[in-house]
Write a protein that holds these residues in place. Structure first.
Motif, PDB file in Angstrom:
ATOM      1  N   ARG A  43      68.893  79.134  29.864  1.00 55.68           N
ATOM      2  CA  ARG A  43      68.553  78.705  31.493  1.00 55.68           C
ATOM      3  C   ARG A  43      69.885  78.634  31.829  1.00 55.68           C
ATOM      4  O   ARG A  43      70.486  77.570  32.777  1.00 55.68           O
ATOM      5  CB  ARG A  43      67.847  78.333  32.108  1.00 55.68           C
ATOM      6  CG  ARG A  43      65.922  77.750  31.731  1.00 55.68           C
ATOM      7  CD  ARG A  43      65.166  76.938  32.199  1.00 55.68           C
ATOM      8  NE  ARG A  43      63.872  77.474  31.716  1.00 55.68           N
ATOM      9  CZ  ARG A  43      63.117  76.755  32.454  1.00 55.68           C
ATOM     10  NH1 ARG A  43      63.147  75.401  32.501  1.00 55.68           N
ATOM     11  NH2 ARG A  43      61.780  77.578  31.710  1.00 55.68           N
ATOM     12  N   ASP A  44      70.990  79.745  31.229  1.00 53.82           N
ATOM     13  CA  ASP A  44      72.908  79.213  30.870  1.00 53.82           C
ATOM     14  C   ASP A  44      72.940  79.165  32.845  1.00 53.82           C
ATOM     15  O   ASP A  44      72.982  80.417  33.224  1.00 53.82           O
ATOM     16  CB  ASP A  44      73.382  79.485  30.387  1.00 53.82           C
ATOM     17  CG  ASP A  44      74.915  79.723  29.968  1.00 53.82           C
ATOM     18  OD1 ASP A  44      74.903  78.626  31.240  1.00 53.82           O
ATOM     19  OD2 ASP A  44      75.274  80.291  29.696  1.00 53.82           O
ATOM     20  N   PRO A  45      73.092  78.529  33.065  1.00 52.52           N
ATOM     21  CA  PRO A  45      74.255  77.904  34.950  1.00 52.52           C
ATOM     22  C   PRO A  45      75.538  78.383  34.523  1.00 52.52           C
ATOM     23  O   PRO A  45      75.913  79.435  35.738  1.00 52.52           O
ATOM     24  CB  PRO A  45      73.907  76.602  35.134  1.00 52.52           C
ATOM     25  CG  PRO A  45      73.428  76.216  34.273  1.00 52.52           C
ATOM     26  CD  PRO A  45      72.840  77.203  32.697  1.00 52.52           C
ATOM     27  N   ALA A  50      77.110  83.662  37.461  1.00 53.23           N
ATOM     28  CA  ALA A  50      77.607  83.034  38.295  1.00 53.23           C
ATOM     29  C   ALA A  50      77.314  82.012  39.788  1.00 53.23           C
ATOM     30  O   ALA A  50      77.769  83.529  40.753  1.00 53.23           O
ATOM     31  CB  ALA A  50      79.071  81.614  37.957  1.00 53.23           C
ATOM     32  N   MET A  51      76.760  81.021  40.729  1.00 54.97           N
ATOM     33  CA  MET A  51      76.235  81.024  41.187  1.00 54.97           C
ATOM     34  C   MET A  51      75.404  82.505  42.095  1.00 54.97           C
ATOM     35  O   MET A  51      75.281  83.074  43.194  1.00 54.97           O
ATOM     36  CB  MET A  51      77.095  80.799  42.402  1.00 54.97           C
ATOM     37  CG  MET A  51      77.524  79.328  41.590  1.00 54.97           C
ATOM     38  SD  MET A  51      76.773  78.234  41.390  1.00 54.97           S
ATOM     39  CE  MET A  51      76.765  77.842  43.425  1.00 54.97           C
ATOM     40  N   ASP A  86      65.448  74.221  36.452  1.00 51.58           N
ATOM     41  CA  ASP A  86      63.873  75.153  36.379  1.00 51.58           C
ATOM     42  C   ASP A  86      64.771  76.825  36.835  1.00 51.58           C
ATOM     43  O   ASP A  86      63.842  77.654  37.127  1.00 51.58           O
ATOM     44  CB  ASP A  86      62.764  75.334  36.623  1.00 51.58           C
ATOM     45  CG  ASP A  86      61.858  74.322  36.359  1.00 51.58           C
ATOM     46  OD1 ASP A  86      61.755  73.977  34.994  1.00 51.58           O
ATOM     47  OD2 ASP A  86      61.401  73.433  37.996  1.00 51.58           O
ATOM     48  N   LEU A  87      65.880  76.842  36.532  1.00 51.43           N
ATOM     49  CA  LEU A  87      66.440  77.481  36.812  1.00 51.43           C
ATOM     50  C   LEU A  87      66.318  79.200  36.583  1.00 51.43           C
ATOM     51  O   LEU A  87      66.022  78.870  34.827  1.00 51.43           O
ATOM     52  CB  LEU A  87      68.437  77.047  36.218  1.00 51.43           C
ATOM     53  CG  LEU A  87      69.474  78.332  36.894  1.00 51.43           C
ATOM     54  CD1 LEU A  87      69.108  78.481  38.545  1.00 51.43           C
ATOM     55  CD2 LEU A  87      70.746  77.480  36.130  1.00 51.43           C
ATOM     56  N   ASP A  88      66.084  80.155  36.998  1.00 53.32           N
ATOM     57  CA  ASP A  88      66.028  81.082  36.772  1.00 53.32           C
ATOM     58  C   ASP A  88      67.021  82.674  36.629  1.00 53.32           C
ATOM     59  O   ASP A  88      67.351  81.943  37.267  1.00 53.32           O
ATOM     60  CB  ASP A  88      65.013  81.939  37.340  1.00 53.32           C
ATOM     61  CG  ASP A  88      64.271  83.115  37.085  1.00 53.32           C
ATOM     62  OD1 ASP A  88      64.165  84.048  35.624  1.00 53.32           O
ATOM     63  OD2 ASP A  88      63.279  83.435  37.740  1.00 53.32           O
ATOM     64  N   ARG A  89      67.184  82.755  35.131  1.00 49.85           N
ATOM     65  CA  ARG A  89      68.414  83.723  35.021  1.00 49.85           C
ATOM     66  C   ARG A  89      67.951  84.911  35.239  1.00 49.85           C
ATOM     67  O   ARG A  89      68.338  85.572  34.613  1.00 49.85           O
ATOM     68  CB  ARG A  89      69.346  82.959  33.888  1.00 49.85           C
ATOM     69  CG  ARG A  89      70.024  81.092  33.992  1.00 49.85           C
ATOM     70  CD  ARG A  89      70.562  81.514  35.416  1.00 49.85           C
ATOM     71  NE  ARG A  89      71.580  81.998  35.553  1.00 49.85           N
ATOM     72  CZ  ARG A  89      72.149  82.004  37.101  1.00 49.85           C
ATOM     73  NH1 ARG A  89      71.241  81.854  38.357  1.00 49.85           N
ATOM     74  NH2 ARG A  89      73.173  83.182  36.663  1.00 49.85           N
ATOM     75  N   THR A  90      66.619  85.361  35.179  1.00 53.30           N
ATOM     76  CA  THR A  90      66.514  86.397  35.050  1.00 53.30           C
ATOM     77  C   THR A  90      66.441  87.745  35.724  1.00 53.30           C
ATOM     78  O   THR A  90      66.577  88.870  35.695  1.00 53.30           O
ATOM     79  CB  THR A  90      65.086  87.157  34.226  1.00 53.30           C
ATOM     80  OG1 THR A  90      64.292  86.182  35.621  1.00 53.30           O
ATOM     81  CG2 THR A  90      64.257  86.250  33.398  1.00 53.30           C
TER      82      THR A  90
END
Length: 192
Positions: A43-45, A50-51, A86-90
């Motif tokens: 879950r790499d922010p 980015a953003m 719970d950041l979703d990077r998908t």
């Protein structure tokens, strides 16, 4: 169609899957998939998207002498494995910036490749390999790697904190950080 033709072309192949001497190999799909699976899992922010509007922390290599596809490399991931998010990077990431060549990155490449059935099957196969039946991303294997690496540098943490002269980078901070990563694994479980 053109998606299949382009998919083979970036792999340095003809549409029938045989080598094309006129097309260098630009895609190492297993490397790209591994890169994406790590980004999703952690879950790499601070990842390439980015953003959700800009590119960030992109590192890749390409062998011009023996082209075997771009190699995407995880970089600057200190915000990964955060149990509080719970950041979703998908994705999908659809900002108009990502249609511009200067915003090209691993995530947008993955999204474009995902329209191809063969790529989706390869992606699913790699997910199964790494997230099931003792694969690299199974919780117990993640915890074992964490414990191994933490033990390797446990004693060096005090010296590292002294080196930086920081009062907030002490051994207690390190022990808490390791516990937080362990909690991330426990909260996430076996994700797939």
């Amino acid at each position: 169609g053109s998606y299949a033709t382009n998919y083979f072309r970036i792999k340095g192949l003809k549409p029938d899957g045989t080598p094309n001497p006129f097309c260098p190999r630009y895609l190492d799909e297993d490397n790209l998939i591994a890169y994406m699976l790590i980004t999703y899992f952690t879950r790499d922010p601070d990842c390439p998207v980015a953003m959700n509007v800009n590119i960030n922390n992109i590192v890749c290599l390409y062998n011009r002498v023996n082209p075997d596809g771009f190699k995407w490399i995880q970089h600057d991931c200190e915000h990964s494995l955060d149990r509080s998010t719970d950041l979703d990077r998908t994705g999908p990431f659809t900002h108009s910036n990502f249609d511009l060549p200067q915003y090209f990155n691993a995530m947008t490449l993955h999204q474009k490749l995902s329209v191809n059935e063969e790529y989706r099957i390869r992606f699913a196969d790699r997910v199964y390999k790494h997230y099931k039946n003792g694969g690299a991303m199974v919780r117990t294997n993640c915890e074992a790697r964490l414990d191994y690496r933490a033990a390797q540098i446990d004693r060096a943490i005090v010296a590292n904190a002294a080196r930086w002269g920081s009062t907030n980078l002490d051994r207690d901070t390190w022990v808490t950080a390791v516990a937080n990563v362990r909690a991330f694994f426990a909260r996430s479980g076996d994700r797939c």
